[in-house]
Every structure is written in C-alpha cells, then in structure tokens.
Design a protein around this motif. Structure first.
Motif, short mmCIF file in Angstrom:
data_model
loop_
_atom_site.label_atom_id
_atom_site.label_comp_id
_atom_site.label_asym_id
_atom_site.label_seq_id
_atom_site.Cartn_x
_atom_site.Cartn_y
_atom_site.Cartn_z
N ALA A 214 -26.00 -21.57 21.99
CA ALA A 214 -24.92 -22.57 22.07
C ALA A 214 -25.39 -23.89 21.47
O ALA A 214 -24.64 -24.54 20.74
N HIS B 257 -25.29 -23.89 17.79
CA HIS B 257 -23.93 -24.01 17.26
C HIS B 257 -23.23 -25.26 17.77
O HIS B 257 -22.01 -25.39 17.61
N ARG C 190 -22.42 -26.16 20.72
CA ARG C 190 -21.31 -25.86 21.62
C ARG C 190 -21.79 -25.89 23.08
O ARG C 190 -22.99 -25.83 23.33
N ASN D 2 -26.19 -26.69 27.40
CA ASN D 2 -25.21 -26.07 26.51
C ASN D 2 -24.50 -24.86 27.08
O ASN D 2 -23.87 -24.09 26.36
#
Ligand code: PLP
Length: 221
Positions: A103, A106, A108, A146
C-alpha cells in the motif's frame, strides 16, 4: 441460470433496509454478467482468486469497488494493491505487514478486515477472539500507516442447522460490538452468504457477500 436481476434488486432492498452493503460475489462468472449487474446499479463485487480479479478489473469500469474475499497469499498482494477496495480475509500479522508495504508503494491506505474463525467445524484460516485483540494492541500493527483495520469477517459452518449458524454469527457480532468501543474505525462486519445472510443480518452484519443467489449456482467453488 443467468444473472438474476430481480433477485439482485430484492437483495439490494433487503440489505439496504438493514443498512448493510451487498457485495455481489462474481467469482467464476464472466465479465458480461458483471457488466449486467453493473448496469443495474451494482458497484461492489467480490472475488477470491487474484489472477481472476486482475483480469476482470482491467476489463471493467474503474468505479467498481473490488472486494478480495478469498484467502490471500502474501506474494500475491502486490497484484491487487493498486486498486483493491477492501481485503476481507486478513488472517495473519505477516499478511498485514505485506499489505502495508504494498500500500505504501502505491501511496494508498488499504482497508482491511480481520478474519475470525467462528465455525465450530475445523478451518485453517482466521484468528480467534483473543488473537484479534492481541493483534489490534500490538505495536507492530499500530505502526502500520498504510492499512486501515475496519472490522471483522467470518464464515459460519456450512450446515442446515440454523441454531448453530445463528450461534456462530452471534459470537462474531458480540466480539465486533465489544471492539467498536476501543476501535472506533471498526464499522464493517462482513458476514452472511447466500444460504445464511438472513440470519447474519439479524445478528448485526453490515456487509453480506452473496454469489449464487445472484449469479446462479457455480460449478466450481
Ligand atoms: C464464494 C464465497 C461467497 C459467496 O457464496 P454464495 O454461497 O455463492 O453466496 C461468500 N464469501 C466467500 C468468502 C466466498 O468464498
């Protein structure tokens, strides 16, 4: 049996009246059937094989919420990390670490549910209640920026015995409610499938994962 749109609408009404989310479990079903469900307004779909999910994700509209509901292997997390909406079956600290890592790569925050082993029958996957509490309290988990732990997921024993199914869902519902006090992010209780979703909703489910009632019986699991 093709996609049953009437059944889909009925399920939507039934789950909405309980303020629950309907995840249409589209595993093994072709993209065309998912498109059909999408046309009728369905946005949440559940898949349990990584390869199948990434193939479908590429071909279907970007605003679909893809739920990963199966057993997730650590080495596969990287394939779904860019887009997955919610991972339902987190069953180990190591898996959570990998999700957090991917995560971060990315950029995110990936929402996750902890899978709890509630079925009286033997099962390989999931935490017990004390395992969940230990995990939530651990420094390792608190340091993960994350991932977002949003609640619990569980599967009842596959049995005709409704009392047993209710007992199992009730125990998960009780654990969920107890955890909502110390963990206000806990908002999702994912329980209930085609055969047992009515009982699950009565026992406090906020998210049901339904496949065969919408898409027809599967030949494979
Ligand atoms: C396949 C599956 C479902 C949906 O099952 P149906 O009986 O077809 O509704 C729900 N949850 C999980 C984890 C599944 O693998």
């Amino acid at each position: 049996m093709p996609l049953n749109t009437i059944q889909l609408q009925l399920l939507k009404v039934q789950t909405a009246s309980r303020k629950a989310v309907l995840v249409a479990v589209s595993k093994t079903r072709p993209v065309t059937e998912i498109e059909q469900a999408y046309q009728s307004g369905q946005r949440d779909f559940g898949e349990n094989y990584v390869q199948e999910l990434i193939e479908k994700q590429k071909q279907l509209p970007a605003d679909i919420h893809w739920h990963f509901i199966g057993h997730l292997q650590r080495n596969k997390v990287k394939f779904i990390a860019p887009f997955v909406f919610l991972i339902h079956g987190v069953d180990s600290l190591n898996l959570l670490k990998e999700i957090n890592k991917q995560a971060l790569l990315h950029n995110r925050i990936i929402p996750c549910l902890l899978q709890v082993h509630i079925a009286e029958e033997e099962s390989k996957f999931g935490f017990d209640a004390s395992g969940v509490e230990l995990l939530l309290a651990s420094e390792d988990v608190r340091a993960m920026k994350n991932i977002k732990l949003c609640g619990l997921m569980g599967m009842a024993t596959n049995t005709e015995n409704e009392e047993q199914v209710r007992r199992e869902f009730h125990s998960l519902g009780t654990l969920f409610k107890a955890l909502q006090q110390p963990y206000p992010d806990f908002k999702i209780l994912s329980m209930g499938m085609t055969t047992d979703y009515r009982i699950a909703l009565e026992e406090g489910s906020t998210m049901v994962r339904i496949g065969s009632a919408i898409f027809g019986e599967r030949t494979q699991t």
